[in-house]
Design a protein around this motif. Sequence first.
Motif, PDB file in Angstrom:
ATOM      1  N   ILE A  68       0.821  -1.211   0.000  1.00 59.65           N
ATOM      2  CA  ILE A  68       0.000   0.000   0.000  1.00 59.65           C
ATOM      3  C   ILE A  68       0.857   1.265   0.000  1.00 59.65           C
ATOM      4  CG2 ILE A  68      -0.212  -0.042   2.524  1.00 59.65           C
ATOM      5  CD1 ILE A  68      -2.857   1.192  -0.012  1.00 59.65           C
ATOM      6  N   LYS A  69       2.029   1.225   0.637  1.00 59.73           N
ATOM      7  CA  LYS A  69       2.886   2.414   0.662  1.00 59.73           C
ATOM      8  C   LYS A  69       3.392   2.756  -0.742  1.00 59.73           C
ATOM      9  CE  LYS A  69       4.395   2.097   5.485  1.00 59.73           C
ATOM     10  NZ  LYS A  69       5.552   1.967   6.410  1.00 59.73           N
ATOM     11  N   PHE A  70       3.649   1.729  -1.537  1.00 63.88           N
ATOM     12  CA  PHE A  70       4.067   1.970  -2.932  1.00 63.88           C
ATOM     13  C   PHE A  70       2.888   2.510  -3.744  1.00 63.88           C
ATOM     14  CE2 PHE A  70       7.647  -0.572  -1.654  1.00 63.88           C
ATOM     15  CZ  PHE A  70       8.685  -0.156  -2.464  1.00 63.88           C
ATOM     16  N   THR A  71       1.698   1.998  -3.463  1.00 66.60           N
ATOM     17  CA  THR A  71       0.498   2.507  -4.129  1.00 66.60           C
ATOM     18  C   THR A  71       0.323   3.988  -3.827  1.00 66.60           C
ATOM     19  OG1 THR A  71      -0.570   0.344  -3.901  1.00 66.60           O
ATOM     20  CG2 THR A  71      -1.996   2.222  -4.368  1.00 66.60           C
ATOM     21  N   GLN A  72       0.494   4.342  -2.567  1.00 68.23           N
ATOM     22  CA  GLN A  72       0.336   5.748  -2.158  1.00 68.23           C
ATOM     23  C   GLN A  72       1.411   6.630  -2.779  1.00 68.23           C
ATOM     24  OE1 GLN A  72       0.465   5.119   2.088  1.00 68.23           O
ATOM     25  NE2 GLN A  72      -1.756   4.813   2.250  1.00 68.23           N
ATOM     26  N   LYS A  73       2.630   6.119  -2.857  1.00 60.41           N
ATOM     27  CA  LYS A  73       3.721   6.901  -3.440  1.00 60.41           C
ATOM     28  C   LYS A  73       3.486   7.119  -4.933  1.00 60.41           C
ATOM     29  CE  LYS A  73       7.662   9.046  -3.167  1.00 60.41           C
ATOM     30  NZ  LYS A  73       7.785  10.296  -2.392  1.00 60.41           N
ATOM     31  N   ALA A  74       3.023   6.090  -5.624  1.00 60.80           N
ATOM     32  CA  ALA A  74       2.716   6.235  -7.051  1.00 60.80           C
ATOM     33  C   ALA A  74       1.607   7.263  -7.246  1.00 60.80           C
ATOM     34  CB  ALA A  74       2.309   4.886  -7.640  1.00 60.80           C
ATOM     35  N   ASP A  75       0.633   7.246  -6.344  1.00 63.86           N
ATOM     36  CA  ASP A  75      -0.454   8.223  -6.416  1.00 63.86           C
ATOM     37  C   ASP A  75       0.075   9.639  -6.203  1.00 63.86           C
ATOM     38  OD1 ASP A  75      -3.382   8.778  -6.510  1.00 63.86           O
ATOM     39  OD2 ASP A  75      -3.011   9.515  -4.478  1.00 63.86           O
ATOM     40  N   GLU A  76       1.029   9.799  -5.303  1.00 58.24           N
ATOM     41  CA  GLU A  76       1.640  11.118  -5.082  1.00 58.24           C
ATOM     42  C   GLU A  76       2.343  11.621  -6.337  1.00 58.24           C
ATOM     43  OE1 GLU A  76       4.246  10.878  -1.739  1.00 58.24           O
ATOM     44  OE2 GLU A  76       2.655  10.268  -0.349  1.00 58.24           O
ATOM     45  N   PHE A  77       3.064  10.721  -7.007  1.00 55.94           N
ATOM     46  CA  PHE A  77       3.724  11.103  -8.259  1.00 55.94           C
ATOM     47  C   PHE A  77       2.694  11.483  -9.320  1.00 55.94           C
ATOM     48  CE2 PHE A  77       7.619   8.752  -6.814  1.00 55.94           C
ATOM     49  CZ  PHE A  77       8.520   9.788  -7.021  1.00 55.94           C
ATOM     50  N   ARG A  78       1.633  10.694  -9.413  1.00 53.08           N
ATOM     51  CA  ARG A  78       0.589  10.988 -10.401  1.00 53.08           C
ATOM     52  C   ARG A  78      -0.002  12.374 -10.176  1.00 53.08           C
ATOM     53  NH1 ARG A  78      -4.784  10.755 -10.455  1.00 53.08           N
ATOM     54  NH2 ARG A  78      -4.832   9.956  -8.331  1.00 53.08           N
ATOM     55  N   ARG A  79      -0.270  12.693  -8.929  1.00 52.65           N
ATOM     56  CA  ARG A  79      -0.852  13.993  -8.619  1.00 52.65           C
ATOM     57  C   ARG A  79       0.153  15.126  -8.878  1.00 52.65           C
ATOM     58  NH1 ARG A  79      -5.599  13.626  -5.542  1.00 52.65           N
ATOM     59  NH2 ARG A  79      -6.119  11.470  -4.921  1.00 52.65           N
ATOM     60  N   ALA A  80       1.413  14.870  -8.606  1.00 56.60           N
ATOM     61  CA  ALA A  80       2.437  15.895  -8.840  1.00 56.60           C
ATOM     62  C   ALA A  80       2.570  16.201 -10.328  1.00 56.60           C
ATOM     63  CB  ALA A  80       3.776  15.437  -8.271  1.00 56.60           C
ATOM     64  N   PHE A  81       2.509  15.162 -11.156  1.00 56.49           N
ATOM     65  CA  PHE A  81       2.569  15.393 -12.602  1.00 56.49           C
ATOM     66  C   PHE A  81       1.279  16.003 -13.119  1.00 56.49           C
ATOM     67  CE2 PHE A  81       6.288  12.524 -12.593  1.00 56.49           C
ATOM     68  CZ  PHE A  81       7.129  13.261 -13.414  1.00 56.49           C
ATOM     69  N   ASP A  82       0.141  15.702 -12.476  1.00 51.61           N
ATOM     70  CA  ASP A  82      -1.106  16.399 -12.807  1.00 51.61           C
ATOM     71  C   ASP A  82      -0.923  17.901 -12.624  1.00 51.61           C
ATOM     72  OD1 ASP A  82      -2.767  14.284 -13.531  1.00 51.61           O
ATOM     73  OD2 ASP A  82      -3.484  13.941 -11.484  1.00 51.61           O
ATOM     74  N   THR A  83      -0.357  18.280 -11.497  1.00 51.63           N
ATOM     75  CA  THR A  83      -0.146  19.695 -11.192  1.00 51.63           C
ATOM     76  C   THR A  83       0.818  20.328 -12.187  1.00 51.63           C
ATOM     77  OG1 THR A  83      -0.542  19.303  -8.834  1.00 51.63           O
ATOM     78  CG2 THR A  83       0.620  21.325  -9.422  1.00 51.63           C
ATOM     79  N   LEU A  84       1.910  19.623 -12.483  1.00 53.26           N
ATOM     80  CA  LEU A  84       2.883  20.140 -13.450  1.00 53.26           C
ATOM     81  C   LEU A  84       2.227  20.338 -14.809  1.00 53.26           C
ATOM     82  CD1 LEU A  84       5.951  20.771 -14.046  1.00 53.26           C
ATOM     83  CD2 LEU A  84       6.088  18.404 -14.851  1.00 53.26           C
ATOM     84  N   LEU A  85       1.492  19.339 -15.269  1.00 51.36           N
ATOM     85  CA  LEU A  85       0.854  19.433 -16.578  1.00 51.36           C
ATOM     86  C   LEU A  85      -0.180  20.547 -16.609  1.00 51.36           C
ATOM     87  CD1 LEU A  85       0.522  18.338 -19.433  1.00 51.36           C
ATOM     88  CD2 LEU A  85      -1.090  16.637 -18.527  1.00 51.36           C
ATOM     89  N   CYS A  86      -0.924  20.691 -15.537  1.00 57.52           N
ATOM     90  CA  CYS A  86      -1.924  21.764 -15.447  1.00 57.52           C
ATOM     91  C   CYS A  86      -1.258  23.136 -15.594  1.00 57.52           C
ATOM     92  CB  CYS A  86      -2.672  21.658 -14.124  1.00 57.52           C
ATOM     93  SG  CYS A  86      -4.084  22.772 -13.987  1.00 57.52           S
ATOM     94  N   ASP A  87      -0.122  23.320 -14.936  1.00 57.40           N
ATOM     95  CA  ASP A  87       0.603  24.590 -15.025  1.00 57.40           C
ATOM     96  C   ASP A  87       1.160  24.816 -16.427  1.00 57.40           C
ATOM     97  OD1 ASP A  87       0.050  24.981 -12.367  1.00 57.40           O
ATOM     98  OD2 ASP A  87       2.032  24.387 -11.639  1.00 57.40           O
ATOM     99  N   VAL A  88       1.597  23.741 -17.074  1.00 59.62           N
ATOM    100  CA  VAL A  88       2.113  23.843 -18.444  1.00 59.62           C
ATOM    101  C   VAL A  88       0.993  24.241 -19.404  1.00 59.62           C
ATOM    102  CG1 VAL A  88       3.036  22.496 -20.383  1.00 59.62           C
ATOM    103  CG2 VAL A  88       4.050  22.265 -18.115  1.00 59.62           C
ATOM    104  N   VAL A  89      -0.160  23.609 -19.267  1.00 56.03           N
ATOM    105  CA  VAL A  89      -1.301  23.912 -20.135  1.00 56.03           C
ATOM    106  C   VAL A  89      -1.695  25.381 -20.008  1.00 56.03           C
ATOM    107  CG1 VAL A  89      -3.739  23.421 -20.570  1.00 56.03           C
ATOM    108  CG2 VAL A  89      -2.154  21.542 -20.144  1.00 56.03           C
ATOM    109  N   ALA A  90      -1.657  25.900 -18.780  1.00 56.00           N
ATOM    110  CA  ALA A  90      -2.027  27.292 -18.536  1.00 56.00           C
ATOM    111  C   ALA A  90      -1.115  28.278 -19.267  1.00 56.00           C
ATOM    112  CB  ALA A  90      -2.005  27.579 -17.037  1.00 56.00           C
ATOM    113  N   LEU A  91       0.114  27.845 -19.573  1.00 56.09           N
ATOM    114  CA  LEU A  91       1.072  28.714 -20.252  1.00 56.09           C
ATOM    115  C   LEU A  91       1.143  28.483 -21.760  1.00 56.09           C
ATOM    116  CD1 LEU A  91       4.094  28.441 -17.762  1.00 56.09           C
ATOM    117  CD2 LEU A  91       2.537  30.378 -18.001  1.00 56.09           C
ATOM    118  N   SER A  92       0.527  27.420 -22.241  1.00 51.28           N
ATOM    119  CA  SER A  92       0.788  26.957 -23.605  1.00 51.28           C
ATOM    120  C   SER A  92      -0.083  27.581 -24.689  1.00 51.28           C
ATOM    121  CB  SER A  92       0.625  25.433 -23.675  1.00 51.28           C
ATOM    122  OG  SER A  92       1.620  24.789 -22.900  1.00 51.28           O
TER     123      SER A  92
END
Length: 306
Positions: free
Chosen positions: A38-62
Amino acid sequence: MYTDTNFVRQSLELHLFFARIMKEHSFFLQIGFTPRDIKFTQKADEFRRAFDTLLCDVVALSDGIVSKHVLQSGEVVTPFTLQAERLSEFYTGVDIPTGITKAEETLMGANPNTLSTSFVDEVSRINNRAIQLISDLIMFKATILSNVLECKMFTMNYPLLIDHIMREARLYLSMVEKLQQREFINMEREALEQEAFWNRIMAEHAKFIRGLLDPTEEALFNKANAFGKEFDVLTGEALAAMDRTVPFRKVTEDSLEATIAIRDFKAQGTEGLLNCSIKSIIIPLLGDHTLREANHYLRLLNMFAR
């Protein structure tokens, strides 16, 4: 001359493609672990959310900054992406922010002449965030692969798939680092390396599809198997061309023809997953994911073939 405009455009276009790929890698890892990890599941979810945020910020500038050619290539989103996200969310219960996809569908391409210093600085900060995030994700993937190979962990993802997505992350990282150092990414000059890389990726996609199809899907299995073998040969041709054993033009032409064919195969397969006409254990977003990578490679090949 390598201008601030080139730096910004190349950076944003790179992130529009690869940040989405990374967030989906994290999603595929997340849904593949057993309850024990479960800890690996949670860590993967954290990465997914972090890239969601990064992509959202990129889209806002693109909007109005990136090229129309990239937006129309099908590497950012496809006609299937939104539905694939919704169905994958339904199957897994993982919250996928489809608003990012909707925003990407409305992006307009352009070729601005000048950009403010503050805008350029903002893109540079995004690149730095990406470098750290990708580096951390590579380490996470490496840990998972090591655990799997040493029989310390079970996951539904093939060891080759974990290695596959780690190689893609390393390519992304190297390209962002080059941009941050203001090294112009001349894709045409690096054509053979790119062709060897992406031909191998296409071969592995075919093999993953083959292995995830239901045993009764014999026709699709055989077609995927044939693509795997064909792209193995093309990978060898690209490597041989680096030693001038095979003409560069022949490698590009052969790769272009094969990639068009596998792109069409993936598009049909993704549609089949969405309308439930294909029996498999392929999550719909994986089908769309591999389709976008084929579209990205096709754009590169068309550029190399000029």
